[in-house]
Design an enzyme around this catalytic site. Structure first.
Site, short mmCIF file in Angstrom:
data_model
loop_
_atom_site.label_atom_id
_atom_site.label_comp_id
_atom_site.label_asym_id
_atom_site.label_seq_id
_atom_site.Cartn_x
_atom_site.Cartn_y
_atom_site.Cartn_z
N SER A 60 44.65 7.65 53.22
CA SER A 60 44.06 7.44 54.55
C SER A 60 44.69 6.22 55.20
O SER A 60 44.86 5.19 54.55
CB SER A 60 42.55 7.23 54.42
N ASP A 93 35.05 10.53 54.55
CA ASP A 93 36.44 10.39 54.13
C ASP A 93 36.88 11.53 53.22
O ASP A 93 38.01 11.58 52.78
CB ASP A 93 36.62 9.04 53.41
N GLN A 98 40.75 10.84 61.90
CA GLN A 98 41.52 10.11 60.89
C GLN A 98 42.98 10.53 60.92
O GLN A 98 43.30 11.69 61.17
CB GLN A 98 40.95 10.38 59.50
#
Length: 314
Positions: free
Chosen positions: A253, A229, A303
């Site tokens: 995110s 991440d 993502q």
């Protein structure tokens, strides 16, 4: 002949080096402690320790913890191969997190789990995870990008310290900018955070843990998920000329997916190669490929992140 002063200097420098090594190990141990969940009931687990993040719980923490919770319900030799998730609400740093696991399917080759992370009875995160036994099959994989080796590059924090010195900024005034992490990062592409400009939509970074990771695949996968991440939104940000220091920028995110292709051993350098095909409608989309130092593709991820640049108040 060694003088008294030279001996003292050696002792002090050795002590400082040991302190730095201890701090690095403590950072890694702190991260690995995030993967220790408490069992509340069948398929229900909790995290009551100190959350990590800035302002809200770090997404990588929750992702890794949901993977660990799911693994606790797998009693055959199946390993996670795909993980698909959504960030639903900001996680409160001061509150515990409850994880509920739904055993969707137990098969001979594949097992499937749905996991929710809850705070105050509301879902802050949800994911679906597929596990598979090891099988032989047809194979192919892409090659690692042609980039400088990690030994040829400076550490990210060293690059930031150099930038602060050029701008005559006291590092004590920017602790977040120089925050120590549980990983060492050596970026291939260098950027000026104080003078952001549009950059090519890709980002390559060599990464390794600051310490020794256990060889347990559950922990290895959780750790990779945890750090995956870091940097995906940054690649999308770079393509439109903003970064985390940009005033009035809102980043978060929205979803995250990862595919584990091979057994992991993250106790050496690995390359996180990210590209961002598009940024629009207040969303940036990024894809990542993760290679061992020897060039093996071990994982892929994708993502979408929120990228909102709010107008300045007059």
């Amino acid at each position: 002949m060694c003088t008294y002063n030279s001996i003292i200097k050696f002792v002090i420098s050795t002590a400082e080096a040991l302190d730095i090594m201890s701090e690095k190990r403590n950072l890694l141990e702190k991260s690995l402690n995030l993967f220790t969940l408490n069992k509340v009931d069948r398929d229900i687990y909790s995290w009551n320790g100190k959350n990590v993040g800035w302002g809200r719980v770090f997404g990588g923490q929750v992702m890794a913890q949901t993977l660990i919770a799911a693994y606790k319900t797998i009693d055959v030799e199946h390993y996670a191969h795909s993980f698909h998730s959504y960030f639903l609400r900001p996680g409160d740093m001061k509150k515990p997190i409850i994880f509920t696991v739904d055993r969707i399917r137990n098969g001979k080759s594949f097992s499937t789990r749905n996991v929710k992370a809850l705070q105050d009875g509301e879902a802050i995160f949800s994911c679906s995870i597929s596990f598979q036994k090891d099988e032989d099959g047809l194979e192919h994989e892409i090659s690692i990008p042609d980039v400088p080796a990690p030994e040829e590059l400076k550490d990210e924090l060293e690059n930031r310290e150099i930038l602060l010195k050029k701008l005559n900024i006291d590092s004590k005034d920017m602790p977040v900018f120089l925050k120590q992490r549980e990983i060492e990062m050596r970026p291939v592409e260098i950027q000026d955070y104080f003078k952001p400009k549009r950059m090519p939509p890709y980002k390559n970074t060599w990464i390794r843990a600051k310490g020794k990771l256990p060889h347990d695949q559950e922990i290895q996968q959780a750790f990779l998920l945890y750090i995956s991440d870091m940097g995906l939104i940054a690649a999308a940000n770079n393509s439109v000329g903003v970064n985390f220091l940009t005033k009035n920028l809102q980043n978060a995110s929205l979803d995250h997916a990862i595919w584990f292709h091979k057994k992991l051993n993250l106790n050496d350098w690995f390359l996180y190669s990210i590209d961002s095909p598009i940024t629009r409608n207040a969303r940036g989309f990024s894809r990542g490929s993760i290679f061992t130092k020897s060039g093996e593709l071990i994982a892929s991820c994708a993502q979408e992140g929120l990228i909102r640049l709010w107008p300045e108040k007059k």
